[in-house]
Motif scaffolding. Structure first.
Motif, PDB file in Angstrom:
ATOM      1  N   LYS A  15      -7.476   5.061   7.075  1.00  0.00           N
ATOM      2  CA  LYS A  15      -8.750   5.097   7.805  1.00  0.00           C
ATOM      3  C   LYS A  15      -8.998   6.491   8.402  1.00  0.00           C
ATOM      4  O   LYS A  15     -10.092   7.049   8.299  1.00  0.00           O
TER       5      LYS A  15
ATOM      6  N   HIS B 207      -8.425  -6.703  -6.995  1.00  0.00           N
ATOM      7  CA  HIS B 207      -8.778  -5.382  -7.514  1.00  0.00           C
ATOM      8  C   HIS B 207      -7.875  -4.929  -8.667  1.00  0.00           C
ATOM      9  O   HIS B 207      -7.833  -3.743  -9.017  1.00  0.00           O
TER      10      HIS B 207
ATOM     11  N   PHE C 292      -7.821  -5.468   3.540  1.00  0.00           N
ATOM     12  CA  PHE C 292      -7.372  -4.278   2.797  1.00  0.00           C
ATOM     13  C   PHE C 292      -5.845  -4.221   2.790  1.00  0.00           C
ATOM     14  O   PHE C 292      -5.206  -4.427   3.806  1.00  0.00           O
ATOM     15  N   GLN C 293      -5.252  -3.971   1.628  1.00  0.00           N
ATOM     16  CA  GLN C 293      -3.800  -3.859   1.431  1.00  0.00           C
ATOM     17  C   GLN C 293      -3.046  -5.191   1.508  1.00  0.00           C
ATOM     18  O   GLN C 293      -1.824  -5.201   1.507  1.00  0.00           O
TER      19      GLN C 293
ATOM     20  N   GLY D 252       0.836  -1.192   0.000  1.00  0.00           N
ATOM     21  CA  GLY D 252       0.000   0.000   0.000  1.00  0.00           C
ATOM     22  C   GLY D 252       0.867   1.236   0.000  1.00  0.00           C
ATOM     23  O   GLY D 252       2.085   1.154   0.130  1.00  0.00           O
TER      24      GLY D 252
ATOM     25  N   LEU E 287     -12.319   0.242   6.712  1.00  0.00           N
ATOM     26  CA  LEU E 287     -11.677  -0.397   5.563  1.00  0.00           C
ATOM     27  C   LEU E 287     -12.173  -1.827   5.385  1.00  0.00           C
ATOM     28  O   LEU E 287     -12.450  -2.523   6.367  1.00  0.00           O
ATOM     29  N   PRO E 288     -12.253  -2.288   4.123  1.00  0.00           N
ATOM     30  CA  PRO E 288     -12.704  -3.665   3.897  1.00  0.00           C
ATOM     31  C   PRO E 288     -11.730  -4.679   4.498  1.00  0.00           C
ATOM     32  O   PRO E 288     -10.544  -4.367   4.696  1.00  0.00           O
TER      33      PRO E 288
ATOM     34  N   PRO F 170      -2.724   1.269   6.805  1.00  0.00           N
ATOM     35  CA  PRO F 170      -4.184   1.202   6.953  1.00  0.00           C
ATOM     36  C   PRO F 170      -4.743   2.229   7.955  1.00  0.00           C
ATOM     37  O   PRO F 170      -5.783   2.825   7.733  1.00  0.00           O
TER      38      PRO F 170
ATOM     39  N   PHE G 206      -6.049  -8.996  -1.707  1.00  0.00           N
ATOM     40  CA  PHE G 206      -7.008  -7.911  -1.962  1.00  0.00           C
ATOM     41  C   PHE G 206      -6.598  -7.154  -3.231  1.00  0.00           C
ATOM     42  O   PHE G 206      -7.424  -6.815  -4.073  1.00  0.00           O
TER      43      PHE G 206
END
Length: 286
Positions: A236, A256, A247-248, A228, A243-244, A232, A252
C-alpha cells in the motif's frame, strides 16, 4: 420459607489436592473468538470446527496428516546453519540459532522426509514457522535442494509446504542464493517429468513466494492463508493505492489465477494423491 440448599458442614471442605484445575492449553481461541477444546481441534486436523479457521501447524502435524500411520524417514535431519557473516543484531546469530533450537526442538526452519502416502512414496519438505519465523537461510535451501535430489534419484514426486516470513536476514545474500538454487532443482524435476506440488500455508511471504512456493506443477493452498511477496502495508505504501478487500488471501489469489485450488486440511492427503494419480496416469487410489 425454608432454604433450598443446606450446608451440612461449615466452611469449604474440598482439599487442595482434590480441586480440579483446568490444565494449561486445554482451550484454543480462534481469531473470530470461537473457543475450541484442543483435543477436538487435534482430531479435526487443527481446524476450528466452529468457523473453519485453519490453525498454524508445523512439520510434525503435516507429516502426521500426509504419511500413512505417521511413518517416514527424515532426510538430512542434522543439517545446521553456520555463521559465515559473523552477523550480530541484539544477539549474535549463533546464540539466536541455539535459542530457536532449544525452544522448538528443531534444527532449522524446514524438515524433509520420505514416506508412503496412500501406499505410494512421496518426498515432503515442510517449513516450520516457529523457527525464526520460518525464515529461509542456507539450510532451508540446501534441504529442499537435497529433497529434490532424493526425488530425482528415486523417481518420486516432491511436495513442499511453505510457511515463511521470507529470507533470513542474518544470512543476507547467502539466503537470497537459495531462491536460485531451489528453482534450478525444481527445473530438473520438471525435465525428469516428476511432479512437484507446492502447498502455500499461512503465511507464505517473501523469498519463498519469489521461488519454490509459486513454481509448483500445481500450486495449492489452505483456506484463508496469507500469500504474497511483501506485506499488505508495504504494498500500500509503495503503490499509494487502496488495496482490494481480501488482498493476498488464498481466495483472492485463486480468483486471480495464482493458485489452482484451495483444499481443506482434512482433504489434503486425498487431494494431493488424487492429483498425483491423474498426472502420472495411474489408477486412482481410493
Amino acid at each position: 420459607m425454608s432454604s433450598w440448599f443446606k450446608r451440612k458442614t461449615k466452611g469449604i471442605t474440598t482439599s487442595t489436592e482434590e480441586k480440579k484445575d483446568t490444565p494449561k492449553g486445554l482451550w484454543y481461541k480462534s481469531p473470530t473468538g470461537k473457543i475450541v477444546d484442543t483435543e477436538e481441534l487435534e482430531q479435526n486436523f487443527y481446524v476450528s470446527p466452529e468457523d473453519g479457521y485453519h490453525v498454524r501447524i508445523g512439520s510434525k502435524e503435516y507429516f502426521e496428516i500426509l504419511f500413512d500411520d505417521n511413518k517416514f524417514k527424515e532426510l538430512d535431519a542434522s543439517l545446521e546453519s553456520k555463521d559465515p557473516l559473523k552477523f550480530e543484531d541484539t544477539k549474535k546469530y549463533p546464540e539466536r540459532l541455539k535459542a530457536a533450537q532449544s525452544k522448538t526442538k528443531l534444527k532449522d526452519a524446514v524438515r524433509t522426509a520420505v514416506g508412503k502416502s496412500k501406499g505410494k512414496e512421496l518426498v515432503v519438505a515442510c517449513m516450520d514457522f516457529s523457527f525464526i519465523g520460518g525464515s529461509m537461510g542456507s539450510v532451508v535451501g540446501e534441504k529442499i535442494a537435497r529433497a529434490a535430489d532424493y526425488a530425482l534419484e528415486n523417481k518420486l514426486p516432491l511436495m513442499v509446504i511453505s510457511k515463511s516470513g521470507g529470507a533470513r536476514m542474518m544470512e543476507a545474500a547467502l539466503s537470497l542464493m537459495q531462491l536460485a538454487k531451489t528453482s534450478v532443482k525444481l527445473a530438473q524435476l520438471a525435465e525428469a517429468k516428476l511432479p512437484y506440488i507446492s502447498l502455500c500455508t499461512d503465511p507464505t511471504t517473501g523469498g519463498t513466494t519469489a521461488s519454490f512456493a509459486m513454481l509448483g506443477d500445481i500450486n495449492i493452498s489452505e483456506p484463508g492463508a496469507l500469500i504474497g511477496f511483501a506485506g499488505p502495508r508495504v504494498v500500500k505504501d509503495t503503490t499509494g493505492q487502496d488495496l482490494p478487500e481480501g488482498f493476498q488471501t488464498a481466495e483472492f489469489l485463486l480468483e486471480h489465477g495464482f493458485l489452482d485450488f484451495i483444499t481443506l486440511r482434512r482433504n489434503l492427503k486425498d487431494k494431493v494423491n488424487q492429483y498425483l494419480d491423474l498426472i502420472l496416469n495411474q489408477p486412482l487410489r481410493a
